[in-house]
Design a protein around this motif. Structure first.
Motif, mmCIF file in Angstrom:
data_model
loop_
_atom_site.group_PDB
_atom_site.id
_atom_site.type_symbol
_atom_site.label_atom_id
_atom_site.label_comp_id
_atom_site.label_asym_id
_atom_site.label_seq_id
_atom_site.Cartn_x
_atom_site.Cartn_y
_atom_site.Cartn_z
ATOM 1 N N GLU A 7 0.832 -1.200 0.000
ATOM 2 C CA GLU A 7 0.000 0.000 0.000
ATOM 3 C C GLU A 7 0.863 1.246 0.000
ATOM 4 O OE1 GLU A 7 -2.366 -0.565 3.530
ATOM 5 O OE2 GLU A 7 -4.136 -0.848 2.265
ATOM 6 N N GLY A 8 0.270 2.322 -0.482
ATOM 7 C CA GLY A 8 0.921 3.611 -0.364
ATOM 8 C C GLY A 8 0.114 4.461 0.584
ATOM 9 N N GLN A 9 0.667 5.591 0.978
ATOM 10 C CA GLN A 9 -0.112 6.500 1.807
ATOM 11 C C GLN A 9 -0.175 7.863 1.149
ATOM 12 O OE1 GLN A 9 1.852 6.179 5.638
ATOM 13 N NE2 GLN A 9 3.190 7.894 5.134
ATOM 14 N N LEU A 10 -1.403 8.279 0.916
ATOM 15 C CA LEU A 10 -1.654 9.551 0.233
ATOM 16 C C LEU A 10 -1.740 10.633 1.307
ATOM 17 C CD1 LEU A 10 -2.124 9.824 -2.796
ATOM 18 C CD2 LEU A 10 -4.579 9.707 -2.379
ATOM 19 N N ILE A 11 -0.858 11.618 1.206
ATOM 20 C CA ILE A 11 -0.782 12.641 2.263
ATOM 21 C C ILE A 11 -1.152 14.000 1.666
ATOM 22 C CG2 ILE A 11 0.803 13.837 3.846
ATOM 23 C CD1 ILE A 11 2.478 11.293 3.882
ATOM 24 N N PRO A 12 -2.030 14.736 2.328
ATOM 25 C CA PRO A 12 -2.322 16.094 1.836
ATOM 26 C C PRO A 12 -1.151 17.026 2.166
ATOM 27 C CG PRO A 12 -3.536 15.672 3.854
ATOM 28 C CD PRO A 12 -2.806 14.411 3.528
ATOM 29 N N TYR A 13 -0.722 17.782 1.181
ATOM 30 C CA TYR A 13 0.435 18.650 1.400
ATOM 31 C C TYR A 13 0.018 19.922 2.120
ATOM 32 C CZ TYR A 13 4.451 21.645 0.356
ATOM 33 O OH TYR A 13 5.525 22.490 0.460
ATOM 34 N N GLY A 14 0.578 20.129 3.277
ATOM 35 C CA GLY A 14 0.269 21.341 4.033
ATOM 36 C C GLY A 14 1.547 21.920 4.587
ATOM 37 N N PRO A 15 2.209 22.774 3.803
ATOM 38 C CA PRO A 15 3.547 23.243 4.194
ATOM 39 C C PRO A 15 3.591 23.965 5.529
ATOM 40 C CG PRO A 15 2.680 24.505 2.331
ATOM 41 C CD PRO A 15 1.724 23.395 2.571
ATOM 42 N N GLU A 16 2.430 24.497 5.960
ATOM 43 C CA GLU A 16 2.431 25.211 7.238
ATOM 44 C C GLU A 16 2.715 24.258 8.401
ATOM 45 O OE1 GLU A 16 -0.107 24.923 5.122
ATOM 46 O OE2 GLU A 16 -1.368 23.500 6.204
ATOM 47 N N GLN A 17 2.374 22.994 8.226
ATOM 48 C CA GLN A 17 2.618 22.025 9.304
ATOM 49 C C GLN A 17 3.721 21.018 8.946
ATOM 50 O OE1 GLN A 17 -0.836 19.840 10.519
ATOM 51 N NE2 GLN A 17 0.076 19.217 12.456
ATOM 52 N N TYR A 18 3.619 20.458 7.743
ATOM 53 C CA TYR A 18 4.589 19.442 7.319
ATOM 54 C C TYR A 18 5.215 19.905 6.013
ATOM 55 C CZ TYR A 18 2.017 16.778 10.768
ATOM 56 O OH TYR A 18 1.425 16.377 11.936
ATOM 57 N N ASP A 19 6.367 20.524 6.149
ATOM 58 C CA ASP A 19 6.987 21.182 4.993
ATOM 59 C C ASP A 19 8.039 20.253 4.362
ATOM 60 O OD1 ASP A 19 7.735 22.985 3.136
ATOM 61 O OD2 ASP A 19 8.923 24.231 4.499
ATOM 62 N N TYR A 20 7.635 19.588 3.302
ATOM 63 C CA TYR A 20 8.567 18.662 2.650
ATOM 64 C C TYR A 20 9.446 19.398 1.641
ATOM 65 C CZ TYR A 20 5.740 14.857 4.569
ATOM 66 O OH TYR A 20 5.092 14.008 5.419
ATOM 67 N N HIS A 21 10.609 18.832 1.368
ATOM 68 C CA HIS A 21 11.476 19.358 0.299
ATOM 69 C C HIS A 21 11.082 18.718 -1.020
ATOM 70 C CE1 HIS A 21 15.004 20.299 3.212
ATOM 71 N NE2 HIS A 21 14.325 21.384 2.931
ATOM 72 N N PHE A 22 11.095 19.506 -2.080
ATOM 73 C CA PHE A 22 10.830 18.958 -3.419
ATOM 74 C C PHE A 22 12.140 18.952 -4.207
ATOM 75 C CE2 PHE A 22 6.777 20.470 -1.907
ATOM 76 C CZ PHE A 22 5.904 19.469 -2.301
ATOM 77 N N PHE A 23 12.295 17.928 -5.046
ATOM 78 C CA PHE A 23 13.517 17.829 -5.846
ATOM 79 C C PHE A 23 13.346 18.528 -7.190
ATOM 80 C CE2 PHE A 23 13.959 13.841 -3.301
ATOM 81 C CZ PHE A 23 15.146 14.165 -2.674
ATOM 82 N N ALA A 24 14.452 19.049 -7.695
ATOM 83 C CA ALA A 24 14.457 19.539 -9.079
ATOM 84 C C ALA A 24 14.346 18.314 -9.995
ATOM 85 C CB ALA A 24 15.762 20.273 -9.345
ATOM 86 N N ASP A 25 13.989 18.530 -11.248
ATOM 87 C CA ASP A 25 13.773 17.390 -12.160
ATOM 88 C C ASP A 25 15.018 16.505 -12.277
ATOM 89 O OD1 ASP A 25 11.387 18.534 -12.435
ATOM 90 O OD2 ASP A 25 11.640 19.216 -14.510
#
Lengths: 255, 784
Positions: free
Chosen positions: B104-122
């Motif tokens: 299974e995967g886990q679908l997470i709603p992105y909410g940078p105010e609480q959980y600020d993930y880093h995004f990668f460049a292409d």
């Protein structure tokens, strides 16, 4: 008519040091004959050893050629393998420093040279080594290492090694140069014995006592053979007269 | 000034040794810098990122609750807990580009105010500034680019219900997940925007409970009041006893465990690199010792002369220390500098397996300590080895001879049929001290390469060993029916039409607690399939098996009693044995079906049937066929996981690299030793030439001599590795829950390793002896 073993034609050797050329051998023409004990004499720097190296193929030459009888190729045009075969089968070398392999026994030093001649049976080589060790009176030290024997014994071992393959010619470069008087006489006696048995020898020396052992003396000066003296075969009782004869000859040559 | 002149002259004379020492130190410095930086930075970075994106002292994945805030308050009310944060998610199966995920995967709603993930460049080698996620877009871990071949623009499908309810997203890029980003972890996180998340939740809620295969859940990030004082086990036990967490929790991981998961790959790689650096250090010490010993013999007379003209022993000694320490200093400095571009490459190459971008900054403090210690050690060693110069008496040195006289030790015969071999033996027997360094290095290299080989054997061509270590028991395929529609007889027939089934057994993996601590309970209907390391298997209904990790964490030993709870029941069991299963970092126990029946229902729905096939190369094709037929009604998996290929490739590259480096070491050591030996034997070699030996024959004899040293060295190394390689490998992997590695001794493999070393030693020795061609017989003559 004597049979030539080695012949040099217009043999030259030039050393170049910092663009400055120094002619050590200057277009030498010389023949070395079978069964002769040829001695090369001359003042220091005359090129005696250089001539020996050139004639034995140990060193390169700058011009001319050296031919070995029975060989189609000139000595200096041979490959390393061909030259190795010549050294193994037709040449023998005796040096001023005995140059025995330090971790081989006296007997092994002799045998290793013999085993390199593939066409001979190991048992024949062993028999010849035994005989040489006996002839040269070094049988009792056969299991000793070179570092454990005297200079004279080591030089006799070097002669045995040089003779193991019954070479056409034995080259000797100041073979008594580092020996005391007793050992010198002993080595020269041995050389005379092997010469008497038909061995051709070419020896470089500046020692009168050694020179008198030859039956042909070449005088080298300024890179040229400027004199040649033929003598009868050496006999101990003629030593004094031979010495006198050579002294007169050398005086004529202004040495 | 005099010291400078002497130093320059000595460096020139010993340029071969000095260059060799420099190269070895250079490679050791590169390897150490890369290993320490990756180890330190990845550890620190994972910790920092876990904290930044909100992971707690431990995190529980929960589902099936009615109101999450009730549970949150219940947990927050406990004395040990400072706060609990809820991160909502949806658990769901998914497929990318038609490849269905086993997990299974886990679908997470992105909410940078609480959980600020880093995004990668292409390009995946840097971060991108992403302000928000557009509708229909999804971000995933870069390890999925490796495992699923996912790329930007691909479509991901989430299966929410058996009635065909799905949600589609387009891959917009990749993000950094400090927990599930690693290829080592099957479950993956996906980031979508909040609206899409809500929409997916609505779709899920429209599916009847019976048909629902996705489910709403959350991560509960639980922060302990005093994490230093309370252990994860204690906290977990307390919460399970005092709250309803145990009822809803699907899995729990402590900060420490997550850390361990994320660092498995880095730690294995850096472990090997550090092992390699230690090996290089030993080689350096041996090379320095040999270099100094040989130089002392060569320079003995010169040292005597220097003393006669007024140089003090101390100044000569200092000169010698400088001579050998200079290449060490330069090697370390250039090695650290050269490590920088390598680290950049490592950062780029490992992002798809580790899921994170390892920071490049050098941990200067740690590196300084390590390299200063290394310099100190080498300086002391050099000082000790060169101490002899102070004892040399001038006149004795000038007149005397230091050259070793071959002793009267037993010598080998010279056989006419094999003169070259006989001479090689003679050189070895009379000058064995000169070859001791090479002998030791070849022994060490053999042990090192044997460990590498064992690793390669254990990992297996397709990662079977790695999988087996993480599996409860070996298998090729696993099928767990999710509905009564699945006819297991039909499944067996379908599998059998591709390959004969050699064995089957059933496994249930249930969540539970052992002495109050959350663990997975593995139940087998044939308990003899457990990988038991010590003790016996759990054959009786009162028996339980624990992993080494559990035994250590809970302080258990064989014969102890434990309380196991699962599926609503609780019973006391006796620990019958220790078994190996690195899954969940070893946080699991095992028991028989009869044992589990004491506490829970063992009905059909919990069982996954494992099949062992005669032709395991057909696993993938059978799985595709099963997927096509039972996609929504069964969970089907092979003995693999999505990131395995990447891990296996990384490990195989590492193994190849180790071999290449070993050959490089052989090259350097043989060239260094060979040139010294040739220097000593120049005269003897000229003598051999004067009596008619060719350069070729002498070079082959030289090669044989080193080949014989390698034969003896590898023989010793092989014996040592036959006894110690398993333990060394177990020690290396022990920290990852894989503590007991037994790889059968394969004579062929060992012979191959030894053969490779011997062959290369021989070849390098023949190459290094090229100088023999230029040795002239004139060396023997007294020139005019």
């Amino acid at each position: 008519m004597q049979e030539s073993i080695l012949s040099a034609e217009n043999l030259s050797k030039v050393f170049k040091v910092q663009e400055k050329e120094s002619i050590v051998l200057d277009q030498i023409n010389v023949e070395i004959y079978r069964n002769d004990f040829t001695v090369i004499m001359g003042p220091s720097g005359a090129g005696k050893s250089t001539l020996l190296y050139a004639l034995s193929g140990m060193d390169s030459i700058s011009g001319g050629s050296v031919k070995l009888s029975g060989s189609a190729k000139e000595l200096h045009r041979m490959s390393e393998k061909e030259m190795a075969a010549i050294r193994s089968e037709r040449f023998g070398f005796v040096f001023q420093q005995m140059n025995l392999v330090s971790n081989l026994t006296i007997e092994e030093n002799v045998l290793v040279a013999g085993y390199n001649k593939k066409e001979k049976k190991p048992s024949d080589i062993k028999a010849r080594a035994d005989s040489l060790l006996q002839q040269l009176s070094i049988e009792r030290i056969r299991d000793q290492l070179p570092g454990q024997v005297s200079g004279g014994e080591a030089q006799r071992a070097a002669i045995a090694r040089a003779l193991i393959n019954e070479p056409d010619i034995l080259f000797a470069d100041e073979p008594t140069g580092s020996l005391n008087r007793a050992n010198t006489m002993n080595i020269l006696d041995i050389l005379n014995v092997v010469h008497a048995n038909g061995q051709s020898i070419l020896m470089v020396t500046h020692d009168m006592k050694a020179a008198i052992r030859g039956n042909r003396i070449l005088y080298l000066s300024d890179g040229k053979v400027t004199g040649e003296l033929k003598l009868p075969k050496y006999r101990k009782q003629d030593e004094m007269s031979r010495e006198e004869q050579i002294s007169v000859w050398l005086k004529e040559l202004e040495w | 000034m005099a010291l400078k002149i002497r130093l320059l002259a000595d460096l020139k004379r010993q340029k071969g040794s000095i260059t060799g020492i420099f190269l070895l130190v250079f490679f050791a410095a590169v390897s150490l810098t890369v290993a320490v930086t990756v180890f330190h930075n990845s550890g620190a970075y994972i910790e920092q990122e876990m904290e930044r994106v909100g992971y707690g002292t431990f995190t529980a994945w929960v589902s099936g609750y009615t109101d999450i805030t009730d549970i949150q308050s219940e947990i927050q009310g406990q004395d040990m807990v400072s706060r609990v944060e809820v991160q909502p998610l949806i658990f769901s199966g998914y497929s990318i580009n038609g490849i269905h995920s086993d997990n299974e995967g886990q679908l997470i709603p992105y909410g940078p105010e609480q959980y600020d993930y880093h995004f990668f460049a292409d390009s995946l080698d840097a971060y991108a500034d992403i302000q928000g996620i557009e509708s229909g877009e999804i971000y995933l871990s870069p390890s999925m680019a490796e495992g699923f071949g996912a790329s930007i623009g691909d479509e991901i499908q989430f299966m929410l219900g058996r009635n065909g309810a799905k949600q589609f997203f387009k891959v917009a890029g990749f993000f950094e997940d400090p927990f599930m980003g690693s290829s080592m972890i099957d479950m993956k996180s996906f980031l979508v925007n909040r609206e899409d998340y809500e929409e997916t939740l609505q779709v899920l809620n429209t599916v009847s409970e019976f048909n629902r295969i996705g489910r709403e859940g959350a991560m509960l990030h639980i922060h302990a009041k005093d994490p230093e004082e309370v252990s994860m086990t204690e906290l977990n036990r307390a919460l399970n006893n005092a709250t309803r967490l145990g009822m809803y929790s699907e899995m729990t991981y402590s900060e420490e465990t997550i850390h361990g998961f994320m660092l498995v790959l880095q730690n294995i790689e850096t472990g090997f690199l550090i092992g390699f650096s230690v090996l290089l250090l030993v080689v350096i010490l041996i090379v320095i010792q040999n270099g100094i010993r040989n130089a002392m013999i060569q320079e003995y007379k010169d040292i005597g002369i220097l003393k006669t003209i007024g140089c003090t022993s101390f100044s000569i000694w200092m000169g010698k220390i400088l001579e050998y320490c200079l290449p060490v200093f330069i090697g370390i400095i250039t090695g650290v500098l050269a490590a920088l571009p390598i680290l950049r490459a490592v950062k780029g190459l490992t992002v798809t397996s580790t899921g994170v971008l390892i920071p490049l900054g050098l941990p200067s403090g740690i590196l300084c300590v390590i390299f200063l210690a290394l310099i100190g050690l080498l300086m002391l060693f050099v000082a000790r080895q060169t101490r002899e110069v102070t004892d040399i008496r001038p006149i004795q040195a000038i007149l005397g001879r230091i050259n070793e006289m071959p002793g009267n030790r037993k010598r080998n015969n010279i056989y006419p049929e094999c003169v070259g071999l006989s001479l090689a033996c003679r050189q070895l027997l009379t000058g064995w001290k000169r070859y001791m360094g090479v002998f030791l290095i070849m022994s060490i290299l053999t042990v090192f390469l044997s460990v590498v080989d064992k690793m390669s054997d254990w990992v297996g061509r397709n990662g079977e060993g790695l999988m087996n270590a993480f599996s409860v028991a070996e298998h090729d395929l696993g099928v767990q029916p999710m509905s009564s529609d699945v006819d297991m007889q039909e499944v067996a027939e379908l599998i059998g039409s591709y390959s004969a089934i050699t064995d089957t057994y059933r496994l249930a993996m249930r969540s539970g607690t052992v002495n109050g601590t959350d663990l997975t309970v593995n139940v087998l209907d044939e308990p003899e399939w457990f990988h038991v390391i010590s003790g016996n298997t759990a054959a009786d209904e009162n028996d339980v098996l624990v992993t080494e990790t559990v035994a250590q964490d809970l302080g258990l030993d064989i014969g102890d009693e434990v309380t196991v709870s699962s599926g609503g029941g609780t019973a006391v069991y006796t620990v019958r044995g220790i078994y190996e299963c690195a899954n969940e970092m070893g946080a699991n126990v095992g028991m028989s079906i009869a044992g589990y029946a004491r506490i829970a229902d063992t009905g059909a729905s919990i069982w996954c049937t494992h099949y062992i096939l005669e032709d395991s190369s057909r696993n993938d094709i059978i799985m595709e066929e099963l997927m096509a037929r039972y996609r929504v009604s069964a969970d089907i998996h092979t003995n693999s996981w999505s990131g395995l290929d990447g891990i296996v490739r990384t490990l195989h590259i590492l193994i190849f690299f180790m071999y290449a480096i070993a050959l490089f070491i052989i090259g350097i050591v043989i060239v260094l030793s060979g040139s010294k030996v040739l220097g000593f034997e120049q005269k003897n070699l000229a003598i051999y030439k004067s009596i008619g030996y060719t350069s070729g024959a002498l070079r082959v004899s030289f090669g044989i001599r080193y080949g014989m040293v390698a034969i003896v060295g590898t023989a010793l190394g092989t014996v040592i590795s036959a006894f110690a390689a398993d333990s060394l490998l177990s020690a290396l992997l022990g920290n990852f829950g894989i503590g007991d590695i037994h790889v059968a001794v394969r004579i062929g493999q060992m012979a191959w390793t030894a053969g490779i070393i011997i062959l290369f030693v021989f070849l390098f020795a023949v190459l290094a002896s090229g100088k023999i061609r230029h040795i002239s017989v004139k060396e023997l003559l007294q020139g005019e």
